[in-house]
Design a protein around this motif. Structure first.
Motif, PDB file in Angstrom:
ATOM      1  N   VAL A 414       0.835  -1.198   0.000  1.00  0.00           N
ATOM      2  CA  VAL A 414       0.000   0.000   0.000  1.00  0.00           C
ATOM      3  C   VAL A 414       0.872   1.252   0.000  1.00  0.00           C
ATOM      4  CG1 VAL A 414      -1.735   1.294   1.290  1.00  0.00           C
ATOM      5  CG2 VAL A 414      -1.911  -1.193   1.101  1.00  0.00           C
ATOM      6  N   GLU A 417       1.885   1.833  -3.512  1.00  0.00           N
ATOM      7  CA  GLU A 417       0.772   2.339  -4.320  1.00  0.00           C
ATOM      8  C   GLU A 417       0.523   3.823  -4.049  1.00  0.00           C
ATOM      9  OE1 GLU A 417      -4.079   1.914  -4.371  1.00  0.00           O
ATOM     10  OE2 GLU A 417      -2.900   0.111  -3.962  1.00  0.00           O
ATOM     11  N   ALA A 421       0.858   7.275  -6.468  1.00  0.00           N
ATOM     12  CA  ALA A 421      -0.319   8.100  -6.754  1.00  0.00           C
ATOM     13  C   ALA A 421      -0.256   9.471  -6.108  1.00  0.00           C
ATOM     14  CB  ALA A 421      -1.575   7.357  -6.289  1.00  0.00           C
ATOM     15  N   ILE A 476      -7.782   4.764  -5.070  1.00  0.00           N
ATOM     16  CA  ILE A 476      -6.913   3.751  -4.476  1.00  0.00           C
ATOM     17  C   ILE A 476      -7.591   2.388  -4.596  1.00  0.00           C
ATOM     18  CG2 ILE A 476      -5.770   5.344  -2.889  1.00  0.00           C
ATOM     19  CD1 ILE A 476      -7.607   4.449  -0.677  1.00  0.00           C
ATOM     20  N   SER A 477      -6.803   1.337  -4.449  1.00  0.00           N
ATOM     21  CA  SER A 477      -7.304  -0.023  -4.619  1.00  0.00           C
ATOM     22  C   SER A 477      -8.154  -0.446  -3.421  1.00  0.00           C
ATOM     23  CB  SER A 477      -6.144  -0.996  -4.782  1.00  0.00           C
ATOM     24  OG  SER A 477      -5.388  -1.053  -3.577  1.00  0.00           O
ATOM     25  N   ALA A 480      -5.931  -1.177  -0.459  1.00  0.00           N
ATOM     26  CA  ALA A 480      -5.488   0.032   0.231  1.00  0.00           C
ATOM     27  C   ALA A 480      -6.601   0.610   1.098  1.00  0.00           C
ATOM     28  CB  ALA A 480      -5.013   1.070  -0.792  1.00  0.00           C
TER      29      ALA A 480
END
Length: 777
Positions: A414, A417, A421, A476-477, A480
């Motif tokens: 995370v 990621e 971003a 975000i995923s 995450a």
């Protein structure tokens, strides 16, 4: 929201009135960021308050008041409403009163006026409610009651602080529409409630078994004596039917408005729904029920906020969906897909139309999920009959709800990621540092305090940063979002009542585990007017009371009468073996030979229960080395419910022995072995693994004394698993089973006293000749 159908009175918050819909409605924030949104919103409220205070300072014609309490009353279509709330800002000026409602949004401002009207109707409605009720509540402070009132909605971009003011018009019409929406629901529910007051329902049993009728009568008396009743009845007694019969009678007689039936396994929930379906009379004037399934079971898009729109905007008629008594998951998903609604939110919306809710423990006892039930319009715990089945599992499940776990790998992922971003934020560095603390944490018992302090410090730094700014959830995923929400959720673990342990069950994994959930269970139960806890294994009752946070003197206790179980068990303790962890390797050949002797003497198939999969696998290898033709069925881990049923059915036909693990669904969740195995063997008392967590729990119980602390932490949980497995082998009158408890510890007084009394008398076998005599009477 409190509803009295007999008096036609409703007391509710202005927000509840403004946001009420017949079904799913748009949500301003997802659950993942809801807590952060609330805190950030308070910060912007304070900033706007300071700004307005500065503007009116020194102005003799203007003044401002903030968080102005309001309570207004209104009668609408024979219903009397009391609406309470707090107005964010009330500005008094020469031209009258200005009411302002301040709301934070996560969108770039300014927005077109049409978008505000379409997307933020609930915010506009809430401002309108305040405006209409303000004169009736006495008007604005320092102003005449009849002073003209204007209304504004102030939107604040939560990330950048930009504001946009939007006028709220036609407040009276908006207020009327809010009242109409809610009153339509109230009238429909009142009519339904009046119909079920005289409902008929079928008895749970075509022919009651011996003890069921007398036990049901005694249970009614116990429920009248105390708000909480502990009810112990053996597996197969018909606890579910007895409890539902009493619950439906209370619903019919107007003693309660709703029944909530909780159990920790989906198999139990399905059985409850099956029983309810059988008890419905088929008349339209009878009860409705709904099983609340998990988000995962509702499939992709279960909670997608962009799909939320009011059922009012569709042709769905929620009460009409219950024509068969319930709405199953498949029908809900089909309907949601047809109308472009999120399935999980549709199920939530249907709850308010059901008289009986069937669900997992989490929907009452988990602070993260309880809002699904507690926030339902008109839900009143004081008028609710709460049934908790398999209650011996609740303390552990409630402790899980007050615990958290973090893995270094997931935190690093995370962090990477978020760094890609949002390169300018410190959050990725804080997550990487938290991950490194997970990796550094030593696996030892007890955990060193300095390691726990270091991890807690890194965790608080990440949480504090998140409180200041949560990443946009749409960018975000899912992983995450879950992890960041879990991080924020750890704030509740700072509760002074939460006795927790920070420990490492595996390298790179940290758990914050609640050691005793009793204070939280007791607090949750306090507002409920009636609660029934059921299990086949509640004894010792004092221990059950302690685990649930209850005072024994304030609890009714009842043991079911089941005379048909007398003589159903022929139980012996095999004291030749010592299956304790230290001596287990030495006793394994004896254990394998005993399994073979048991099956050869008493016939196949036999059920053999073990404390762990590894232990079962070791003995299986030995058995087959001694007798290559001996067929053993050992299930794979993680089988679905259908897979478990298939395994049992096939194994009973082809195998000499089923090797099952205590505490799993095969020993506690599936009732397919009763009357189908004539012999069983329990290998050891299934004491919990000695680890940092269990030792911390024992330390927490040392005020009971050293022996009692061990008894509560190890013996009772282990023997509860044994009794659960044994009890499922006799489920109906006429069934018989012979059981060998294979370990000398079962003969020790402390363990022996915990064996299910239905197994008495228990013979103790101390040599091979005694075993042969028992196997061949």
């Amino acid at each position: 929201m409190r509803i009295d159908f007999s008096d036609r009175t409703v007391t509710l918050a202005a927000t509840e009135l403004a946001t009420f819909r017949a079904g799913p409605a748009p949500r301003g924030a997802t659950t993942f960021e809801g807590r952060w949104r609330a805190e950030a919103g308070q910060q912007w409220h304070r900033a706007l308050r300071d700004r307005l205070t500065a503007e009116v300072s020194g102005d003799d014609e203007r003044s401002a008041a903030f968080e102005v309490p309001l309570e207004g009353r209104r009668t609408h279509r024979t219903w009397r409403f009391t609406v309470q709330g707090r107005i964010d800002q009330v500005v008094r000026g020469p031209r009258g009163i200005l009411v302002r409602e301040v709301k934070t949004v996560r969108r770039a401002l300014p927005l077109p006026a049409d978008d505000i009207e379409a997307d933020y109707g609930e915010y506009l409605d809430q401002a309108a409610v305040y405006t209409v009720l303000l004169p009736a509540a006495g008007g604005a402070p320092g102003s005449p009651r009849d002073a003209p009132v204007e209304t504004e909605l102030v939107l604040v971009d939560i990330d950048h602080g930009l504001t946009q003011v939007h006028p709220v018009r036609e407040c009276a019409a908006r207020f009327e529409a809010c009242l109409n929406r809610l009153t339509d629901f109230l009238e429909a529910r009142r009519a339904h409630t009046a119909r079920i007051r005289g409902m008929d329902f079928r008895p749970p049993f075509a022919e009651p078994r011996p003890g069921q009728e007398t036990t049901a009568a005694r249970l009614r008396e116990a429920l009248d004596r105390a708000p909480v009743t502990l009810f112990e009845a053996p597996t197969g007694f018909g606890k579910t039917g007895v409890a539902l019969q009493l619950a439906l009678a209370r619903l019919r007689d107007g003693l309660v408005d709703r029944v909530v039936y909780l159990t920790g396994k989906s198999t139990g929930q399905l059985q409850v729904c099956k029983q309810l379906a059988a008890m419905r009379s088929g008349d339209a004037d009878t009860f409705n029920y709904l099983q609340m399934r998990s988000r995962l079971e509702h499939g992709p898009g279960a909670t997608a906020p962009e799909l939320c729109r009011a059922v009012d905007e569709t042709d769905i008629n929620p009460p009409g969906l219950f024509h068969a008594g319930t709405v199953d998951l498949a029908a809900t998903i089909r309907l949601a897909d047809l109308h472009q609604l999120p399935p999980y939110e549709l199920t939530r919306a249907l709850l308010r139309w059901a008289d009986i809710w069937v669900a997992d423990y989490n929907y009452i006892f988990s602070p993260r999920h309880a809002g699904v039930f507690l926030a339902q319009p008109g839900f009143d715990p004081r008028r609710t009959f709460l049934v908790v089945d398999e209650a011996h599992n609740l303390p552990g499940r409630a402790a899980d709800a007050w615990s958290a776990a973090f893995a270094a790998d997931a935190l690093h992922f995370v962090a990477g990621e978020l760094a890609a971003a949002f390169p300018l934020t410190r959050l990725p560095d804080l997550l990487d540092e938290l991950a490194r603390e997970c990796e550094r944490f030593p696996r030892q018992t007890p955990p060193p305090p300095d390691a726990a302090y270091a991890f807690t410090g890194a965790l608080e730094a990440a949480v504090d940063h998140l409180r200041g700014g949560f990443p946009p959830v749409e960018e975000i995923s899912d992983l995450a979002r879950e992890i960041l929400w879990d991080l924020l959720d750890t704030e509740r673990l700072r509760d002074h009542r939460a006795d927790t342990l920070v420990w490492a069950p595996a390298k790179g994994t940290i758990r914050i585990t609640c050691l005793d959930a009793a204070p939280f269970i007791a607090e949750t139960l306090r507002p409920f007017g009636h609660a029934l806890f059921m299990s086949a294994t509640l004894r010792p009752f004092d221990n059950a009371c302690r685990a649930l946070g209850l005072e024994p003197a304030q609890v009714s206790r009842l043991e079911a009468e089941a005379p048909w179980r007398e003589g159903s068990f022929d139980v012996a303790v095999d004291a030749r073996a010592d299956t304790s962890l230290r001596q287990r390797p030495l006793s394994q050949p004896l254990t394998a030979h005993t399994v073979l002797r048991l099956v050869n003497a008493l016939g196949a198939p036999a059920a053999v229960f073990f404390p762990s999969y590894k232990y079962a696998e070791d003995i299986a290898r030995l058995c087959q080395s001694f007798d290559p033709g001996f067929d053993i069925a050992l299930p794979h881990r993680g089988l679905s419910l259908a897979g478990q049923h298939e395994f049992i059915e096939e194994s009973l036909i082809r195998s000499h022995a089923l090797f099952l693990v205590l505490g799993t669904g095969f020993a506690e969740g599936i009732d397919l072995l009763g009357g189908r195995v004539g012999a069983a063997m329990v290998v050891g008392p299934a004491l919990p693994e000695v680890n940092a967590l269990q030792e911390a729990r024992r330390d927490a119980a040392r005020h009971l004394g050293r022996e009692s602390a061990f008894h509560h932490t190890y013996r009772i949980p282990g023997m509860t698993k044994v009794n659960q497995a044994v009890g499922r082998l006799v489920r109906t009158p006429g069934q018989r089973v012979r059981i060998l408890l294979h370990c000398r510890r079962f003969a020790e007084p402390a363990f022996h006293a915990l064996i299910d009394p239905a197994c008495a008398p228990v013979r103790v076998i101390r040599d091979d000749d005694a075993l042969a005599a028992w196997l061949h009477p």
